[in-house]
Design a protein around this motif. Structure first.
Motif, PDB file in Angstrom:
ATOM      1  N   ILE A  31      46.287 -38.834   0.755  1.00  0.00           N
ATOM      2  CA  ILE A  31      47.180 -38.207  -0.218  1.00  0.00           C
ATOM      3  C   ILE A  31      47.116 -36.682  -0.197  1.00  0.00           C
ATOM      4  O   ILE A  31      47.943 -36.030  -0.813  1.00  0.00           O
ATOM      5  CB  ILE A  31      46.903 -38.713  -1.643  1.00  0.00           C
ATOM      6  N   GLY A  32      46.115 -36.118   0.478  1.00  0.00           N
ATOM      7  CA  GLY A  32      46.005 -34.665   0.504  1.00  0.00           C
ATOM      8  C   GLY A  32      45.097 -34.185   1.611  1.00  0.00           C
ATOM      9  O   GLY A  32      44.350 -34.958   2.215  1.00  0.00           O
ATOM     10  N   ILE A  33      45.175 -32.875   1.866  1.00  0.00           N
ATOM     11  CA  ILE A  33      44.380 -32.249   2.918  1.00  0.00           C
ATOM     12  C   ILE A  33      43.698 -31.025   2.341  1.00  0.00           C
ATOM     13  O   ILE A  33      44.329 -30.226   1.640  1.00  0.00           O
ATOM     14  CB  ILE A  33      45.271 -31.828   4.106  1.00  0.00           C
ATOM     15  N   GLU A  34      42.438 -30.853   2.650  1.00  0.00           N
ATOM     16  CA  GLU A  34      41.660 -29.703   2.207  1.00  0.00           C
ATOM     17  C   GLU A  34      41.816 -28.589   3.226  1.00  0.00           C
ATOM     18  O   GLU A  34      42.073 -28.855   4.402  1.00  0.00           O
ATOM     19  CB  GLU A  34      40.192 -30.124   2.069  1.00  0.00           C
ATOM     20  N   TYR A  35      41.695 -27.343   2.797  1.00  0.00           N
ATOM     21  CA  TYR A  35      41.871 -26.204   3.714  1.00  0.00           C
ATOM     22  C   TYR A  35      40.958 -26.289   4.932  1.00  0.00           C
ATOM     23  O   TYR A  35      41.313 -25.851   6.006  1.00  0.00           O
ATOM     24  CB  TYR A  35      41.627 -24.883   2.980  1.00  0.00           C
ATOM     25  N   GLY A  36      39.781 -26.865   4.806  1.00  0.00           N
ATOM     26  CA  GLY A  36      38.858 -26.990   5.924  1.00  0.00           C
ATOM     27  C   GLY A  36      39.083 -28.240   6.744  1.00  0.00           C
ATOM     28  O   GLY A  36      38.216 -28.687   7.475  1.00  0.00           O
ATOM     29  N   SER A  37      40.234 -28.876   6.618  1.00  0.00           N
ATOM     30  CA  SER A  37      40.646 -30.059   7.380  1.00  0.00           C
ATOM     31  C   SER A  37      40.082 -31.372   6.857  1.00  0.00           C
ATOM     32  O   SER A  37      40.208 -32.396   7.518  1.00  0.00           O
ATOM     33  CB  SER A  37      40.302 -29.920   8.867  1.00  0.00           C
ATOM     34  N   GLY A  38      39.468 -31.381   5.696  1.00  0.00           N
ATOM     35  CA  GLY A  38      39.023 -32.629   5.092  1.00  0.00           C
ATOM     36  C   GLY A  38      40.208 -33.368   4.513  1.00  0.00           C
ATOM     37  O   GLY A  38      41.258 -32.792   4.253  1.00  0.00           O
ATOM     38  N   LEU A  39      40.058 -34.671   4.319  1.00  0.00           N
ATOM     39  CA  LEU A  39      41.145 -35.498   3.813  1.00  0.00           C
ATOM     40  C   LEU A  39      40.795 -36.061   2.441  1.00  0.00           C
ATOM     41  O   LEU A  39      39.648 -36.412   2.174  1.00  0.00           O
ATOM     42  CB  LEU A  39      41.410 -36.659   4.770  1.00  0.00           C
ATOM     43  N   PHE A  40      41.809 -36.170   1.582  1.00  0.00           N
ATOM     44  CA  PHE A  40      41.684 -36.859   0.304  1.00  0.00           C
ATOM     45  C   PHE A  40      42.326 -38.219   0.491  1.00  0.00           C
ATOM     46  O   PHE A  40      43.502 -38.313   0.863  1.00  0.00           O
ATOM     47  CB  PHE A  40      42.395 -36.086  -0.811  1.00  0.00           C
ATOM     48  N   VAL A  41      41.560 -39.284   0.251  1.00  0.00           N
ATOM     49  CA  VAL A  41      42.024 -40.644   0.502  1.00  0.00           C
ATOM     50  C   VAL A  41      42.000 -41.434  -0.798  1.00  0.00           C
ATOM     51  O   VAL A  41      40.996 -41.438  -1.516  1.00  0.00           O
ATOM     52  CB  VAL A  41      41.131 -41.338   1.559  1.00  0.00           C
ATOM     53  N   LEU A  42      43.108 -42.110  -1.095  1.00  0.00           N
ATOM     54  CA  LEU A  42      43.219 -42.974  -2.262  1.00  0.00           C
ATOM     55  C   LEU A  42      42.983 -44.401  -1.802  1.00  0.00           C
ATOM     56  O   LEU A  42      43.683 -44.897  -0.909  1.00  0.00           O
ATOM     57  CB  LEU A  42      44.614 -42.837  -2.878  1.00  0.00           C
ATOM     58  N   ILE A  43      41.993 -45.069  -2.401  1.00  0.00           N
ATOM     59  CA  ILE A  43      41.721 -46.480  -2.109  1.00  0.00           C
ATOM     60  C   ILE A  43      42.145 -47.270  -3.337  1.00  0.00           C
ATOM     61  O   ILE A  43      41.697 -46.977  -4.446  1.00  0.00           O
ATOM     62  CB  ILE A  43      40.233 -46.712  -1.774  1.00  0.00           C
ATOM     63  N   CYS A  44      43.006 -48.260  -3.128  1.00  0.00           N
ATOM     64  CA  CYS A  44      43.651 -48.965  -4.238  1.00  0.00           C
ATOM     65  C   CYS A  44      43.148 -50.386  -4.448  1.00  0.00           C
ATOM     66  O   CYS A  44      43.758 -51.135  -5.199  1.00  0.00           O
ATOM     67  CB  CYS A  44      45.156 -49.017  -3.993  1.00  0.00           C
ATOM     68  N   GLU A  45      42.080 -50.776  -3.789  1.00  0.00           N
ATOM     69  CA  GLU A  45      41.647 -52.162  -3.863  1.00  0.00           C
ATOM     70  C   GLU A  45      40.130 -52.251  -3.755  1.00  0.00           C
ATOM     71  O   GLU A  45      39.494 -51.357  -3.232  1.00  0.00           O
ATOM     72  CB  GLU A  45      42.302 -52.939  -2.706  1.00  0.00           C
ATOM     73  N   SER A  46      39.598 -53.331  -4.218  1.00  0.00           N
ATOM     74  CA  SER A  46      38.176 -53.665  -4.136  1.00  0.00           C
ATOM     75  C   SER A  46      37.326 -52.830  -5.089  1.00  0.00           C
ATOM     76  O   SER A  46      37.844 -52.099  -5.927  1.00  0.00           O
ATOM     77  CB  SER A  46      37.654 -53.541  -2.699  1.00  0.00           C
ATOM     78  N   ASP A  47      36.033 -52.937  -4.940  1.00  0.00           N
ATOM     79  CA  ASP A  47      35.112 -52.211  -5.808  1.00  0.00           C
ATOM     80  C   ASP A  47      34.990 -50.746  -5.396  1.00  0.00           C
ATOM     81  O   ASP A  47      34.247 -49.978  -6.009  1.00  0.00           O
ATOM     82  CB  ASP A  47      33.739 -52.864  -5.810  1.00  0.00           C
ATOM     83  N   GLN A  48      35.745 -50.317  -4.401  1.00  0.00           N
ATOM     84  CA  GLN A  48      35.720 -48.945  -3.938  1.00  0.00           C
ATOM     85  C   GLN A  48      36.938 -48.147  -4.404  1.00  0.00           C
ATOM     86  O   GLN A  48      37.212 -47.066  -3.896  1.00  0.00           O
ATOM     87  CB  GLN A  48      35.639 -48.895  -2.411  1.00  0.00           C
ATOM     88  N   GLU A  49      37.697 -48.668  -5.387  1.00  0.00           N
ATOM     89  CA  GLU A  49      38.886 -47.957  -5.875  1.00  0.00           C
ATOM     90  C   GLU A  49      38.562 -46.538  -6.275  1.00  0.00           C
ATOM     91  O   GLU A  49      37.513 -46.267  -6.844  1.00  0.00           O
ATOM     92  CB  GLU A  49      39.449 -48.686  -7.099  1.00  0.00           C
ATOM     93  N   GLY A  50      39.464 -45.616  -5.957  1.00  0.00           N
ATOM     94  CA  GLY A  50      39.280 -44.238  -6.357  1.00  0.00           C
ATOM     95  C   GLY A  50      39.837 -43.281  -5.327  1.00  0.00           C
ATOM     96  O   GLY A  50      40.459 -43.675  -4.346  1.00  0.00           O
ATOM     97  N   VAL A  51      39.604 -41.994  -5.582  1.00  0.00           N
ATOM     98  CA  VAL A  51      40.011 -40.947  -4.662  1.00  0.00           C
ATOM     99  C   VAL A  51      38.740 -40.402  -4.021  1.00  0.00           C
ATOM    100  O   VAL A  51      37.780 -40.057  -4.704  1.00  0.00           O
ATOM    101  CB  VAL A  51      40.771 -39.814  -5.388  1.00  0.00           C
ATOM    102  N   TYR A  52      38.746 -40.338  -2.703  1.00  0.00           N
ATOM    103  CA  TYR A  52      37.572 -39.895  -1.939  1.00  0.00           C
ATOM    104  C   TYR A  52      37.933 -38.707  -1.068  1.00  0.00           C
ATOM    105  O   TYR A  52      39.052 -38.552  -0.616  1.00  0.00           O
ATOM    106  CB  TYR A  52      37.055 -41.027  -1.035  1.00  0.00           C
ATOM    107  N   TYR A  53      36.940 -37.872  -0.817  1.00  0.00           N
ATOM    108  CA  TYR A  53      37.091 -36.721   0.064  1.00  0.00           C
ATOM    109  C   TYR A  53      36.301 -36.956   1.300  1.00  0.00           C
ATOM    110  O   TYR A  53      35.198 -37.400   1.313  1.00  0.00           O
ATOM    111  CB  TYR A  53      36.609 -35.445  -0.625  1.00  0.00           C
TER     112      TYR A  53
END
Length: 58
Positions: free
Chosen positions: A36-58
């Motif tokens: 869902i997004g990109i950090e200036y240093g090329s990191g990624l923001f990932v949205l997980i929509c299922e399981s016990d790992q739901e959330g936004v991760y960098y």
């Protein structure tokens, strides 16, 4: 510090398009996740929509 550089959406420019990023990294992502997004240093923001790992991760 983490700084959001780009919040992705539907865009004709592949650098800012959700679908383009998903196609590029689909082999490395869980089925229920989306970049869902990109950090200036090329990191990624990932949205997980299922399981016990739901959330936004960098």
């Amino acid at each position: 510090m983490i700084v959001l550089g780009v919040l992705l959406g539907i865009n004709e420019n592949n650098n800012f398009d959700l679908e383009s990023w998903h196609k590029e990294y689909s082999d490395e992502l869980m089925k229920s996740s989306l970049i869902i997004g990109i950090e200036y240093g090329s990191g990624l923001f990932v949205l997980i929509c299922e399981s016990d790992q739901e959330g936004v991760y960098y």
